[in-house]
Design a protein around this motif. Structure first.
Motif, mmCIF file in Angstrom:
data_model
loop_
_atom_site.group_PDB
_atom_site.id
_atom_site.type_symbol
_atom_site.label_atom_id
_atom_site.label_comp_id
_atom_site.label_asym_id
_atom_site.label_seq_id
_atom_site.Cartn_x
_atom_site.Cartn_y
_atom_site.Cartn_z
ATOM 1 N N UNK A 134 -8.702 5.311 1.746
ATOM 2 C CA UNK A 134 -10.171 4.715 1.449
ATOM 3 C C UNK A 134 -9.957 3.413 0.661
ATOM 4 N N UNK A 135 -10.789 2.562 1.367
ATOM 5 C CA UNK A 135 -10.875 1.133 0.850
ATOM 6 C C UNK A 135 -12.342 0.738 0.718
ATOM 7 N N UNK A 136 -12.775 0.167 -0.396
ATOM 8 C CA UNK A 136 -14.149 -0.184 -0.711
ATOM 9 C C UNK A 136 -14.288 -1.650 -0.917
ATOM 10 N N UNK A 137 -14.945 -2.403 -0.029
ATOM 11 C CA UNK A 137 -15.104 -3.819 -0.124
ATOM 12 C C UNK A 137 -16.616 -3.973 -0.143
ATOM 13 N N UNK A 138 -16.939 -4.450 -1.554
ATOM 14 C CA UNK A 138 -18.409 -4.899 -1.733
ATOM 15 C C UNK A 138 -19.029 -3.368 -1.854
ATOM 16 N N UNK B 169 -0.620 -3.586 -16.461
ATOM 17 C CA UNK B 169 -1.908 -4.025 -15.671
ATOM 18 C C UNK B 169 -2.210 -2.893 -14.669
ATOM 19 N N UNK B 170 -3.459 -2.616 -14.724
ATOM 20 C CA UNK B 170 -4.214 -1.516 -13.847
ATOM 21 C C UNK B 170 -3.717 -0.175 -14.055
ATOM 22 N N UNK B 171 -3.358 0.046 -14.995
ATOM 23 C CA UNK B 171 -2.896 1.474 -15.585
ATOM 24 C C UNK B 171 -3.967 2.701 -15.411
ATOM 25 N N UNK B 172 -3.680 3.542 -14.417
ATOM 26 C CA UNK B 172 -4.739 4.513 -14.220
ATOM 27 C C UNK B 172 -5.746 3.924 -13.502
ATOM 28 N N UNK B 173 -5.911 2.875 -13.020
ATOM 29 C CA UNK B 173 -7.054 2.184 -12.357
ATOM 30 C C UNK B 173 -7.549 3.120 -11.165
ATOM 31 N N UNK B 174 -8.767 3.270 -11.103
ATOM 32 C CA UNK B 174 -9.493 4.291 -10.372
ATOM 33 C C UNK B 174 -10.308 3.718 -9.119
ATOM 34 N N UNK B 175 -10.869 2.620 -9.320
ATOM 35 C CA UNK B 175 -11.496 1.858 -8.373
ATOM 36 C C UNK B 175 -11.778 0.588 -8.665
ATOM 37 N N UNK B 176 -11.971 -0.474 -7.594
ATOM 38 C CA UNK B 176 -12.368 -1.768 -7.985
ATOM 39 C C UNK B 176 -11.410 -2.713 -7.627
ATOM 40 N N UNK B 177 -11.359 -4.126 -8.088
ATOM 41 C CA UNK B 177 -10.736 -4.992 -7.573
ATOM 42 C C UNK B 177 -9.984 -6.071 -8.536
ATOM 43 N N UNK B 194 -6.365 4.557 -7.464
ATOM 44 C CA UNK B 194 -6.976 4.149 -6.161
ATOM 45 C C UNK B 194 -7.431 2.492 -6.772
ATOM 46 N N UNK B 195 -8.293 1.891 -5.740
ATOM 47 C CA UNK B 195 -8.454 0.322 -5.737
ATOM 48 C C UNK B 195 -7.666 -0.596 -5.342
ATOM 49 N N UNK B 196 -7.898 -1.975 -5.794
ATOM 50 C CA UNK B 196 -6.831 -2.711 -5.124
ATOM 51 C C UNK B 196 -6.731 -3.611 -6.294
ATOM 52 N N UNK B 213 -2.310 6.602 -5.751
ATOM 53 C CA UNK B 213 -3.011 6.183 -4.553
ATOM 54 C C UNK B 213 -3.382 4.558 -4.773
ATOM 55 N N UNK B 214 -4.023 3.867 -3.846
ATOM 56 C CA UNK B 214 -4.450 2.682 -4.411
ATOM 57 C C UNK B 214 -3.631 1.619 -3.522
#
Lengths: 307, 282
Positions: A134-138, B169-177, B194-196, B213-214
């Motif tokens: 899954x990827x969320x952009x905006x 950096x981004x340890x256990x990051x769940x969502x976002x950029x 997850x996240x980017x 994931x991510x």
């Protein structure tokens, strides 16, 4: 009302409320986007047996698509939201997921008073068997599903709106080739318009129907009043010189979209005129009992100067 | 736009907790009321005016001490690395910091825009869920990580760092950029959920350690540990979409456009559906 020798009947096309959605299909090039779109809109001429009425709205340039690739906009119409969602899911799964290089995106995000989000790729992701990403952009969520050609990417949802289906007009001509030529001219003009599809083959239907039949199992049967070969034995609507009648059915996202499409289509037919064997334009209705939308032919054509 | 300015006037011996100084919490307060607010510093409490010179610039540029003035923009001047928790829990508005910031910058950030012209300490953007943190400088360890004891790090929003970041950096990051223009330390994207996360510079050892994931986007091939699996080179159409979504950002990431990558999946010691994408020349 007579335009270029073509008589416009004082009648109306009777249309009804539908649910509609738009899907943007992109691919490596327009050819492959069209392959997917053609498959997805196949066997989708009438809700009577197909579940949905679907068609290709237009080609999209790379600048118009979310992922910057060539694309196609597809519109799907159904009588209710449940059947639309089901048909969208199966058609996405069998026609778009399967087609090389394609991706699918929501085609309705704003501009309508009521937009319901419905699943586009939300359930298709399970084809990924745990490898989907899954990827969320905006504010939008997308799914990347690993497939044999690389990755299938799809937006999670698309927008569903209340729409109008069953706008129509009938072309009454001296001969079958002339009726068909008029239909081709009308469809060619109407295809330039946004927000509408003409779901029948080539945009034209020759088997217009009436409600009911002499057979109990039939809910609809041939519209004998407009069948030229039955002129002598039925309560015909046809004058002696009419030898062929064809109908163009229009589904649109709003009544105004259908209005415009009917005006443009009828005008294209009238431009051919009596000289091309076109005698009358009429429309299909059920006496006003079935649908809340009445598209009055003469009103539509009177407004053509203003449009 | 009006701005409420806090100019640091002391050299704090202890660390100062600046979490009360966010647009929501100061909304509707006069300068006198703000001056009297307590700030924790070690085991003592200091009045705001013991630490900062406060000034409120009105919409017309002149001084404005009316209570209804719009404090949706807060400015810290002469800031130091002793000022912790700047912008904690902020939901809207803007905070601009000139100088360095201490630890927990943008802790639990929930909206608005927090901009730092200087370097940040550890745990910046920690437990953040929305909004934007833009650091024109370097950050310490645990950028966008979770609070100690929590199972999830950053849950949404955007973090831009023009400089380098520390470890984890981004340890256990769940969502976002999270977009880092400089280098990242060891254990970048560790235990990522997850996240980017993007790093334009170099990354340290054990990148993606325990990643579940991510997506970790890199421009240079890192030295990877054994449980990151090479999946080959690919042209991924989703990158077009991602780079398009970055176009409006005030960052070098806005110029990215190649979608040819080498893909590493992992950490296969921990589910293994995360990915490290290394951008290749077109």
């Amino acid at each position: 009302m007579i335009i270029n020798g073509v008589s416009i009947d004082d009648t109306f096309a009777e249309a009804f409320g539908m649910r509609a959605t738009r899907v943007l299909i992109t691919a490596q090039n327009h050819t492959w986007a069209m392959h997917a779109a053609t498959a997805m809109t196949g066997f989708a001429t009438s809700v009577i047996a197909c579940g949905v009425e679907a068609g290709i709205e237009r080609l999209l340039s790379p600048e118009e698509t979310p992922d910057g690739r060539p694309g196609v906009a597809v519109l799907l119409f159904a009588m209710g939201s449940a059947v639309l969602m089901k048909q969208l899911e199966t058609r996405m799964g069998q026609c778009v997921l399967t087609c090389p290089t394609t991706a699918a995106f929501s085609g309705i995000d704003s501009g309508y008073p009521e937009i319901t989000r419905i699943n586009l790729g939300k359930n298709l992701r399970f084809f990924g068997d745990g490898f989907q990403i899954s990827k969320q952009f905006g504010a939008k969520r997308y799914w990347r599903v690993p497939v044999m050609d690389g990755e299938f990417m799809t937006e999670e949802t698309t927008g569903m709106v209340r729409a109008v289906g069953g706008g129509n007009f009938l072309i009454l001509a001296e001969s079958q080739p002339q009726a068909l030529a008029a239909c081709e001219a009308a469809i060619s003009a109407m295809k330039q318009l946004p927000n509408v599809i003409m779901p029948f083959p080539g945009g034209v239907v020759r088997s217009g129907s009436k409600v009911g039949a002499k057979y109990k199992s039939m809910i609809a049967s041939t519209n004998d009043a407009f069948c030229p070969t039955l002129k002598g034995i039925t309560r015909t609507e046809l004058s002696p010189e009419i030898e062929s009648v064809m109908e163009i059915v229009i589904d649109g996202l709003t009544a105004e979209d259908i209005n415009r499409a009917m005006r443009v289509g009828i005008q294209a037919v009238c431009d051919l005129g009596r000289a091309a064997g076109i005698h009358r334009i009429s429309a299909g209705n059920y006496g006003g009992k079935l649908g809340p939308y009445h598209f009055k032919l003469r009103e539509i054509m009177r407004a053509r100067g203003a449009a | 736009m009006s701005a409420l300015t806090f100019t640091l006037k002391i050299s704090p011996v202890q660390r100062v907790d600046c979490s009360p100084l966010t647009p929501e919490q100061l909304h509707g307060k006069s300068v006198a009321e703000i001056a009297a607010l307590p700030l924790w510093s070690g085991k003592r409490q200091l009045r705001v005016d013991e630490v900062f010179d406060i000034s409120r610039i009105g919409k017309d540029g002149g001084d404005d001490d009316s209570e209804d003035s719009n404090d949706d923009h807060i400015v810290f001047l002469n800031s130091s690395a002793h000022l912790d928790r700047i912008g904690q829990g902020m939901r809207s508005g803007r905070i601009t910091v000139h100088g360095n910031a201490g630890d927990y910058l943008g802790l639990e950030l929930r909206g608005g825009r927090l901009e730092l012209h200087g370097n940040a300490g550890h745990f910046a953007a920690c437990a953040m869920s929305a909004g934007m943190l833009h650091v024109h400088g370097n950050c310490g360890d645990y950028l966008g990580a979770g609070l100690v004891g929590e199972r999830k790090g950053m849950r949404g929003g955007t973090v831009l760092v023009t400089g380098n970041v520390g470890d984890r950096a981004g340890d256990q990051m769940r969502r976002g950029l999270m977009l880092i223009e400089g280098d990242a330390g060891d254990y970048c994207a560790s235990r990522m959920l997850a996240g980017t996360l993007g790093v334009l510079g170099k990354v340290g050892r054990y990148t993606g350690y325990g990643m579940r994931r991510g997506t970790l986007l890199l421009t240079q091939t890192p030295v990877l540990h054994a449980t990151m699996a090479d999946c080959g080179t690919h042209t991924l159409p989703f990158l077009n979409l991602m780079f398009k979504s970055l176009r409006g950002l005030p960052s070098r990431y806005a110029q990215l456009d190649q979608n040819r990558v080498r893909r590493y999946a992992g950490d296969i010691a921990n589910q293994g559906t995360g990915e490290i994408l290394v951008l290749l020349p077109p």
